[in-house]
Write a protein that holds these residues in place. Structure first.
Motif, PDB file in Angstrom:
ATOM      1  N   GLU A  24       0.844  -1.196   0.000  1.00 51.02           N
ATOM      2  CA  GLU A  24       0.000   0.000   0.000  1.00 51.02           C
ATOM      3  C   GLU A  24       0.871   1.234   0.000  1.00 51.02           C
ATOM      4  N   SER A  80      -3.359   0.893  -3.614  1.00 53.33           N
ATOM      5  CA  SER A  80      -2.737  -0.427  -3.524  1.00 53.33           C
ATOM      6  C   SER A  80      -1.805  -0.622  -4.702  1.00 53.33           C
ATOM      7  N   CYS A  81      -0.706  -1.328  -4.468  1.00 58.96           N
ATOM      8  CA  CYS A  81       0.242  -1.596  -5.540  1.00 58.96           C
ATOM      9  C   CYS A  81       0.640  -3.058  -5.451  1.00 58.96           C
ATOM     10  N   ASP A  94     -11.216   4.073  -8.479  1.00 65.81           N
ATOM     11  CA  ASP A  94     -10.034   3.639  -7.756  1.00 65.81           C
ATOM     12  C   ASP A  94      -8.859   3.559  -8.715  1.00 65.81           C
ATOM     13  N   PHE A 144      -5.223   1.545  -9.247  1.00 65.08           N
ATOM     14  CA  PHE A 144      -4.466   0.401  -8.780  1.00 65.08           C
ATOM     15  C   PHE A 144      -3.146   0.401  -9.522  1.00 65.08           C
TER      16      PHE A 144
END
Lengths: 139, 171
Positions: free
Chosen positions: B100, B105-106, B155, B157
């Motif tokens: 994170e 998030s990654c 979102d 990502f």
């Protein structure tokens, strides 16, 4: 029929300082600056009577910037900004150097490839050493 | 990267708020409508810092609602391909490492982790080098390069890589 559509992604690449036009000249913020701003907002919200909860995005960002903040007070942040401002750096590069605090010119050029070829290694090293000095002297 | 951006938003106000507290309500609505949102263009809007201008309210024909165009500045988080960021490991498994970075998030795929690191399924799961010199596990700070982003409804990502020099565990 017009082949281009509005959703076509811009070719963005931080390693070549290629950003969408909204971000080309945008003000970058250091993690430490974001932490101070969010901390201020948090105390404001706690002392005000409204119980509008700060959301998940706010809380996660607050924790993240607190964890990775390298500079403890306004004076240090201002001094760092002055240091990086003296070189011909893109706003993105200035913030990246201050956030990542590389220790050697080699590390800096590896993490921020756009620096390659624009400065002598000694110049970069001097800047990084100055930043480390400011960090070690902050109370 | 965190940015301080000037942005615009329109607040739709129901007539029940027309009163002495109108502008305050408009400001509160701005905060609640904009903070915490995410778009592909500007990234995550973390917090509004200043409200520069609240324009004249335009009454909507046929309805009683009034639209207020607002110019404000906010802290946003927008990841870019190629940039290196500090991240915190949240989960380790055999397909890769989940991390994170602030609100985002990654994911780092197994294939983007140097081959000298192997997955160790023992509790706690980790990636470690043969001589156990370097161990990556949940809660560790790592440096990751963003190699791609995916915008998904509301979102963002990111996909990251540890393959370059100076990436991985932060000393």
């Amino acid at each position: 029929m017009d082949p281009s559509n509005k959703d076509e992604p811009v070719e963005e690449d931080a390693t070549e300082l290629q950003f969408p036009k909204e971000f080309e000249n945008a003000e970058t913020l250091l993690n430490s600056e974001v932490y101070m701003l969010l901390q201020h907002r948090k105390t404001q919200s706690e002392s005000a009577e409204d119980d509008q909860e700060l959301g998940e995005v706010f809380t996660k960002t607050h924790q993240y910037t607190e964890h990775f903040s390298r500079f403890k007070n306004r004076e240090t942040i201002m001094a760092i900004r002055t240091l990086v401002g003296q070189k011909k750096l893109h706003k993105f590069e200035m913030a990246a150097i201050a956030n990542l605090c590389p220790e050697s010119a080699d590390e800096a050029k590896s993490l921020i490839p756009s620096l390659e070829g624009r400065f002598e290694d000694e110049e970069i090293q001097q800047l990084l050493d100055d930043i480390q000095t400011k960090r070690s002297f902050q109370y | 990267m965190f940015y301080h951006l000037p942005l615009e938003h329109e607040v739709l106000l129901h007539p029940k708020y027309f009163g002495p507290n109108l502008l305050n309500t408009v400001k509160q609505k701005l905060y609640s409508e904009v903070e915490g949102t995410c778009s592909g263009k500007y990234g995550f809007v973390i917090a509004v810092t200043t409200i520069d201008n609240i324009g004249a309210g335009a009454v909507q024909p046929g309805r009683g609602f009034v639209i207020y165009p607002i110019k404000y500045k906010a802290i946003v988080f927008r990841p870019f391909k190629g940039e290196v960021l500090d991240a915190i490991i949240t989960q380790v498994n055999k397909v890769g490492i989940f991390t994170e970075i602030g609100p985002m998030s990654c994911f780092i795929s197994r294939h983007s982790i140097p081959s000298d690191m192997e997955f160790d399924g023992a509790n706690p799961c980790s990636y470690k080098t043969k001589d156990e010199d370097l161990i990556l596990q949940q809660g560790d700070d790592i440096r990751v390069r963003i190699v791609g982003t995916r915008v998904d409804a509301k979102d963002i990502f990111a996909i990251g890589s540890l393959m370059d020099d100076y990436l991985g565990l932060s000393s």
